[in-house]
Design a protein around this motif. Sequence first.
Motif, PDB file in Angstrom:
ATOM      1  N   SER A  89       0.844  -1.182   0.000  1.00  0.00           N
ATOM      2  CA  SER A  89       0.000   0.000   0.000  1.00  0.00           C
ATOM      3  C   SER A  89       0.889   1.245   0.000  1.00  0.00           C
ATOM      4  CB  SER A  89      -0.908   0.014   1.231  1.00  0.00           C
ATOM      5  OG  SER A  89      -0.140   0.119   2.413  1.00  0.00           O
ATOM      6  N   PHE A  90       0.314   2.351  -0.443  1.00  0.00           N
ATOM      7  CA  PHE A  90       1.097   3.569  -0.591  1.00  0.00           C
ATOM      8  C   PHE A  90       1.784   3.970   0.705  1.00  0.00           C
ATOM      9  CE2 PHE A  90       1.231   8.203   0.011  1.00  0.00           C
ATOM     10  CZ  PHE A  90       2.131   8.541  -0.982  1.00  0.00           C
ATOM     11  N   GLU A  91       1.064   3.900   1.819  1.00  0.00           N
ATOM     12  CA  GLU A  91       1.607   4.367   3.094  1.00  0.00           C
ATOM     13  C   GLU A  91       2.906   3.668   3.450  1.00  0.00           C
ATOM     14  OE1 GLU A  91      -2.721   5.069   2.898  1.00  0.00           O
ATOM     15  OE2 GLU A  91      -1.458   3.297   2.617  1.00  0.00           O
ATOM     16  N   SER A  92       3.005   2.411   3.092  1.00  0.00           N
ATOM     17  CA  SER A  92       4.224   1.660   3.363  1.00  0.00           C
ATOM     18  C   SER A  92       5.251   1.826   2.251  1.00  0.00           C
ATOM     19  CB  SER A  92       3.889   0.173   3.551  1.00  0.00           C
ATOM     20  OG  SER A  92       5.039  -0.567   3.887  1.00  0.00           O
ATOM     21  N   ALA A  93       4.784   1.759   1.007  1.00  0.00           N
ATOM     22  CA  ALA A  93       5.699   1.808  -0.131  1.00  0.00           C
ATOM     23  C   ALA A  93       6.466   3.116  -0.188  1.00  0.00           C
ATOM     24  CB  ALA A  93       4.934   1.597  -1.430  1.00  0.00           C
ATOM     25  N   VAL A  94       5.795   4.221   0.114  1.00  0.00           N
ATOM     26  CA  VAL A  94       6.443   5.518   0.002  1.00  0.00           C
ATOM     27  C   VAL A  94       7.540   5.686   1.051  1.00  0.00           C
ATOM     28  CG1 VAL A  94       4.959   6.875   1.548  1.00  0.00           C
ATOM     29  CG2 VAL A  94       5.913   7.940  -0.527  1.00  0.00           C
ATOM     30  N   GLN A  95       7.538   4.816   2.067  1.00  0.00           N
ATOM     31  CA  GLN A  95       8.569   4.843   3.111  1.00  0.00           C
ATOM     32  C   GLN A  95       9.408   3.563   3.084  1.00  0.00           C
ATOM     33  OE1 GLN A  95       6.896   6.803   6.911  1.00  0.00           O
ATOM     34  NE2 GLN A  95       5.043   6.307   5.756  1.00  0.00           N
ATOM     35  N   ASN A  96       9.503   2.984   1.885  1.00  0.00           N
ATOM     36  CA  ASN A  96      10.358   1.822   1.641  1.00  0.00           C
ATOM     37  C   ASN A  96      10.004   0.647   2.550  1.00  0.00           C
ATOM     38  OD1 ASN A  96      12.312   0.692  -0.013  1.00  0.00           O
ATOM     39  ND2 ASN A  96      14.012   1.210   1.349  1.00  0.00           N
ATOM     40  N   ASP A  97       8.758   0.549   2.935  1.00  0.00           N
ATOM     41  CA  ASP A  97       8.229  -0.556   3.736  1.00  0.00           C
ATOM     42  C   ASP A  97       8.823  -0.647   5.141  1.00  0.00           C
ATOM     43  OD1 ASP A  97       6.191  -1.841   2.216  1.00  0.00           O
ATOM     44  OD2 ASP A  97       7.708  -2.694   0.895  1.00  0.00           O
ATOM     45  N   GLU A  98       9.572   0.329   5.541  1.00  0.00           N
ATOM     46  CA  GLU A  98      10.163   0.240   6.873  1.00  0.00           C
ATOM     47  C   GLU A  98       9.128   0.323   7.991  1.00  0.00           C
ATOM     48  OE1 GLU A  98      13.531   2.838   7.115  1.00  0.00           O
ATOM     49  OE2 GLU A  98      14.632   1.728   5.566  1.00  0.00           O
ATOM     50  N   PRO A  99       8.065   1.132   7.865  1.00  0.00           N
ATOM     51  CA  PRO A  99       7.034   1.086   8.902  1.00  0.00           C
ATOM     52  C   PRO A  99       6.397  -0.296   9.038  1.00  0.00           C
ATOM     53  CG  PRO A  99       6.789   3.064   7.574  1.00  0.00           C
ATOM     54  CD  PRO A  99       7.790   2.201   6.876  1.00  0.00           C
ATOM     55  N   THR A 100       6.276  -1.003   7.948  1.00  0.00           N
ATOM     56  CA  THR A 100       5.695  -2.353   8.013  1.00  0.00           C
ATOM     57  C   THR A 100       6.586  -3.287   8.810  1.00  0.00           C
ATOM     58  OG1 THR A 100       4.396  -2.192   5.980  1.00  0.00           O
ATOM     59  CG2 THR A 100       5.139  -4.383   6.620  1.00  0.00           C
ATOM     60  N   LEU A 101       7.885  -3.233   8.586  1.00  0.00           N
ATOM     61  CA  LEU A 101       8.795  -4.082   9.344  1.00  0.00           C
ATOM     62  C   LEU A 101       8.723  -3.746  10.836  1.00  0.00           C
ATOM     63  CD1 LEU A 101      11.859  -4.012   6.914  1.00  0.00           C
ATOM     64  CD2 LEU A 101      10.097  -5.782   7.120  1.00  0.00           C
ATOM     65  N   ASP A 102       8.606  -2.467  11.158  1.00  0.00           N
ATOM     66  CA  ASP A 102       8.481  -2.064  12.563  1.00  0.00           C
ATOM     67  C   ASP A 102       7.174  -2.564  13.168  1.00  0.00           C
ATOM     68  OD1 ASP A 102      10.894  -0.763  12.253  1.00  0.00           O
ATOM     69  OD2 ASP A 102       9.991   1.214  11.937  1.00  0.00           O
ATOM     70  N   VAL A 103       6.098  -2.507  12.398  1.00  0.00           N
ATOM     71  CA  VAL A 103       4.792  -2.980  12.878  1.00  0.00           C
ATOM     72  C   VAL A 103       4.842  -4.484  13.154  1.00  0.00           C
ATOM     73  CG1 VAL A 103       2.472  -3.523  12.036  1.00  0.00           C
ATOM     74  CG2 VAL A 103       3.292  -1.170  11.985  1.00  0.00           C
TER      75      VAL A 103
END
Length: 826
Positions: A89-103
């Motif tokens: 999703s855009f929210e993750s992709a635009v930040q190179n998926d790093e928020p997803t890894l943290d989540v």
Amino acid sequence: MPVLPVRRLARGTSVGLGAAALVAASALLPLGTAAAAAEPGDEITLMTFNDFHGALGGASDLACAVETVRAESPTSFLLSAGDSVGGSSFESAVQNDEPTLDVLNAMGVDATAIGNHEYDQGVDDLLERIEPRTDFPDLAANVYDAATGERIHEAYTVLEQDGVEVAVIGAVTTKTVGKVSPTAIEGLTFGDPVDAVNDVVEEMAADGVEYDVLVASYHEGASSSAEPGTAPQNTDPIFDKIVGSTSAEVDAIFNGDSHRTYNYTAPVPGEDGAERPIAQTGSSAANLGVVHLALGEDGAWGVAGSPEMHPTALGEGEQCAVDTEVTREVTQLAQTAIEDAAIVGAEPVGSVSADVTTSWDDSKASYVDGVRTASSPIGNQATTKGDNRMRHSAAGDMLADSMKWYLEDAGLDGEHEVIAVMNPGGIRAELWYEPSAAGEGEGVVTYAEANGMVPFGNTLNSGEVTGAQLTQMLEEQWQRTADGGEVDAGDEPFLAFSVSENVEYVVDSTRERDDRVVEVRVNGEALDPEATYTIVAASFLFEGGDNMWALSEAEDVRDSGVLDRDAFIAYLEAHPDLAPDYSQRQLDVQILDGGEYDSATGVDRDPVLRISDVESQSLGAPEIETVIVDAGEHGTFEAPYGSVEDADGDAADVTLTDWLCVPEGTVVPLTLSAIPDTGTAIVHEISSFTWTSGGTPDSCDTGDDTTPPPGDDGDDDDGNGDDGNGDDGNGDDGNGDDGNGDDGATAPGDEDDDVTAPPPVDGDDGDGAAPPADGGDQGTDSTTAGTTPSHLARTGVETGTLAALIALLGAAGAGTLALRRRLTRP
């Protein structure tokens, strides 16, 4: 016989882990640390999810579901079956998926199988950025260094909680080779996932690794979903192998990759009466799979109850029933990332006048009041899509047009005609006319929405191919491996690559592979196989992605330096109120019946074309009612479009009535269109009938105004010449041999074509055309001439058969009174 580890009745110290990490559910348990042994009747819970794809909008709900299960089942383990990042999703992709890894770290994921999307930015990115950032092991037992044969990832891990040890083996789909840019996985080989898992089971036994429960987490899955407790109707052999051939030591099997949902138990191979759970949870945090295992008196862990599928979405205004440190941290991390992305993502970059979507097959949509409509209400716009990759779509055509436009607008097109190609797997979202939850307004396309449609960050590349190579590219929509072999049965056998608006083509899908593209036109002109054309596409395709092997041989390949997303955004900005294009740039046309006329035997059977793939499956598209074949001066013919016996999907069987009088050697351009008019207007050239003996029938106009045209009633003596237009009996009014004759539809014969009898009356010469064949090499000029319908090849006889028949008839000389003709492709 392999030596398999004995199930432990009490916990001991784990040894011989090799490269695998010993990970506790919440913290590392030092080797040798004692823990209480599980007792008969004790239960553990295994949780699984797959294909998260950076769905930060669903992270809080997923965390709530996880913590709810943990509250009820203290001894629990949380596993992912891969594709947590990539295609996000855009929210993750635009930040190179790093928020997803943290989540995922905050959620307490214990281990994950690696998915194909983890390789999107290259194996080095996976090894040097993604794996170090995760607090849990990333597992793939079947990925090897091509030079050394050694595994490059950890194959398994052993988790411990409350005295119970759970071993997890991970494996990734072999389809990674076709789904990821070849340069991203250069130097790697992907082995059979089941064989690799079974190898690891034996290696663990040889190393003395101890565990209570063994889980295989495969980033590979079934081809369809199923109701709870029911096995999916699968067509992918690798899934059948997973279920039936994974080592009996494995207690539970979790799946991913195919984005399907199912949860059931299947027999354990070689163990009568024993069953184990199989589960996949869809994608994008939609569900959480839950399996409970209980320790029996015999010391074996078995399924307690049935595998469960917990939908994660909370209702409007509903709050999570549990409040833990995990739910709070996950919610905060996800919300912060969403807010940060929203600043950029909320910027309007274009507008649409209606939904522009991928294709929605009949399992997801239908025609309601003549309009393609989703079967269920649209929920999360960012993650809801049709995604039928076997049909061309309005979204794919739009993206192809955007690439062509950008290359030309930026002055990067060069001297050759530019043709754009868009792969369906690269389209990850739809463009919706209705505003999203962000309230951007009707028809407004935001930066986030545009990025969500093409999130992979491919750059636009261009390169030169010949016309012959372009034709081969279109042939390669029918998938094959690099060495020409068949793709896995569970893969789409056909991927519908969209082309830019300057290209149209006709295929006959019943022909043999690499002989299916019948005709290609560029800007209305026939493709020159020797000419040079410039192809623009995502860099992924130039590297052989999605099995586009011919394009990987393009010359003078150049990187435009712009991302496909940015080119698309520039296109949107330059084309406000963009409307979806429901026209088809390709049609499937078969010569269902070549037709035959024999004046000696009284055979008069009109040719029939079967035309399919005329309708768009994109939402909002009109339901096609009629197909029209315009042959210019030779007549206009039509047939209803819909369900046809023996056709794979909707089609129209169009009879070319009174085609007899088209002069020999004439190549007739047929314009194929439809009602309602969607803009489809594809030209397809077909040769006239081949006169094999005798001369033009007296009924054809040869300059004598008193000669009537042939009629459907087969009566050339009454002078009426029924042409369906109130003809006064004067034939075709002396305008030369225009081939119009009787415009009334004549169905192809089915029983009596070869008997000596007058032609049928009023066009009723049988009960329908012979159905199309599943395949067969027909040759360019193949037809069904000279055969009865019960023996008709569905799209024609072999060229050699036709030549032999012509030679035979020619040998009869001038004494032969019969006149025979048939329809052929040039």
